[in-house]
Design an enzyme around this catalytic site. Sequence first.
Site, short mmCIF file in Angstrom:
data_model
loop_
_atom_site.label_atom_id
_atom_site.label_comp_id
_atom_site.label_asym_id
_atom_site.label_seq_id
_atom_site.Cartn_x
_atom_site.Cartn_y
_atom_site.Cartn_z
N LYS A 33 0.74 -1.07 0.10
CA LYS A 33 0.11 -0.13 -0.03
C LYS A 33 0.95 1.26 0.02
CE LYS A 33 -4.20 -2.28 0.92
NZ LYS A 33 -3.78 -3.72 0.36
C1 LIG Z 1 -4.14 -4.54 -0.37
C2 LIG Z 1 -3.39 -5.89 -0.33
C3 LIG Z 1 -3.47 -6.75 -1.51
C4 LIG Z 1 -4.75 -6.71 -2.40
O1 LIG Z 1 -4.57 -5.81 -3.55
P1 LIG Z 1 -5.90 -4.96 -4.18
O2 LIG Z 1 -5.21 -3.74 -4.92
O3 LIG Z 1 -6.95 -4.78 -3.11
O4 LIG Z 1 -6.17 -6.23 -5.04
C5 LIG Z 1 -2.64 -8.02 -1.54
N1 LIG Z 1 -1.74 -8.41 -0.65
C6 LIG Z 1 -1.44 -7.53 0.26
C7 LIG Z 1 -0.43 -7.59 1.27
C8 LIG Z 1 -2.39 -6.19 0.50
O5 LIG Z 1 -2.13 -5.25 1.55
#
Ligand SMILES: *Cc1c(COP(=O)(O)O)cnc(C)c1O
Length: 500
Positions: free
Chosen positions: A113
């Site tokens: 993120k």
């Molecule tokens: C948010 C997240 C995802 C999913 O990503 P999206 O963009 O919502 O598909 C996968 N793995 C981790 C560790 C995340 O924090």
Amino acid sequence: MEYISTRGNYDQVSSAEAIQLGMVPSGGLFVPQEVPQLKEEEIYQFQSDSYQTIAKKVLAKFLSDYNAQELEEIVNQAYNGDNFATEEIAPLVNLEEEQYILELWHGPTAAFKDMALQLMPYLLQSAIDKVELEEDVVILVATSGDTGKAALEGFKDLDGIDIIVFYPQDGVSKIQEYQMITTEGDNTAVVAVEGNFDDCQSTVKEVFGDQDFKELLEQSGYRFSSANSINWGRLVPQIIYYFAAYAYLLKDNKIEPGEEINISVPTGNFGNILAGYYAHSMGLPVNKFVCASNDNKVLTDFLATGVYDINREFKKTISPSMDILISSNLERFLFEMTDHDAEKINEWYQQLQEEGKFEIDQRTKEKIKSLFTGAYATEAETKETIKEVYENNDYLLDPHTAVGVESYRKALEELSEEEVTVIDSTANPYKFSRAVLEALTGEKREDKDDFAVLEELQDLTGQEAHRALQGLDERKIRHQRNCTSSDIKDEIKDILELNQ
Ligand SMILES: *Cc1c(COP(=O)(O)O)cnc(C)c1O
């Protein structure tokens, strides 16, 4: 570059307006009216560019109302040596043969993120200036873990913006909780909410929709906004690393110019994989995207059958960031795949709301199938993959990335092992120490707290945890607020010091 609504219910807006609004006020999501293009030479050129330069070039294509100097400043504030511990920002690691891992977790909170949330706050701050918003902006976040901390780090100490994060008291790990409650910054607030994530999230959503509360806020000079992944400002930074990964492969002579690669993405809200799709639409040579899911395999089923059906049991897994039944960004993807048919999108999403499912037409289904394949990993397979990759490749996967690896392997029926494949790694393994340690040892560690488990994993592997996760229990606790979900509004008033 103008942005339009996936529901055809709003005038076109500039990128600054799209970012400031977050989502379309009358429902729907903003998408670029037309996807900008990069020529093969431009993509080829990226191998001599730094990550920051690639970032500026990609962002400039989408954010035409931000000038070059603004983008330069924004990129340098986001992707620098203080925030990211590696010069490549998102390094590409060879796992074996043609399989590469794109590490997206070198940012300040050890989660992918950060790739978006280190940049997006600056885009929002600029957007507020551009649209001449008078009020201060209050970012409300309901988090089940990673997003909260990444948002806090991204927004902390930004002028004109306050951030309040709510997390379920019993719904996050000790490590996640400590990451949040030790956050610095004068404009940050963190609140533990009694109950589970659903209560917490639905109350925060209600607050967003509460007109009276909105008015009260505006009278006091505030306006709500959100930092969640439906904001275009969250999505656009994620397009960059797909070009960077391709550039690293070119530079190392692993691929020829123009050669197609596969990309496997552990998917939750469909944001990350959608960013990959936009990169491809701009010109990135991609053969297939593998949409990787855990036991909550709504998307795997959708890609196989054309039916999106959330009438099923919600399962808690060891890859919690992918425990999602409604992937909000799928709406954008379907809008693109139907050549911007807002009527169809309205119809399908109305069905989803009324019946919890919808079925797409044959033509759209075929079109999606030519570029996307879905696969999923069960809990046992995820653990087995962590163990097997550690033993065979001396590489430690977090559970989400393990889902990406295992799903790629399952998708090999449709792909070829000779094709270069990039698998997105979305979290540092130490962020999920307990699940990783249990996968490696086959034993539960119920008697140990998260910090002890992290230590044990370090001792076992000899690999250091991400800097953001070390010594967490010794850091100063700066946030001790808690409330029940029915008190969330009062808590916000208290934090913002609003008069009754
Ligand atoms: C948010 C997240 C995802 C999913 O990503 P999206 O963009 O919502 O598909 C996968 N793995 C981790 C560790 C995340 O924090």
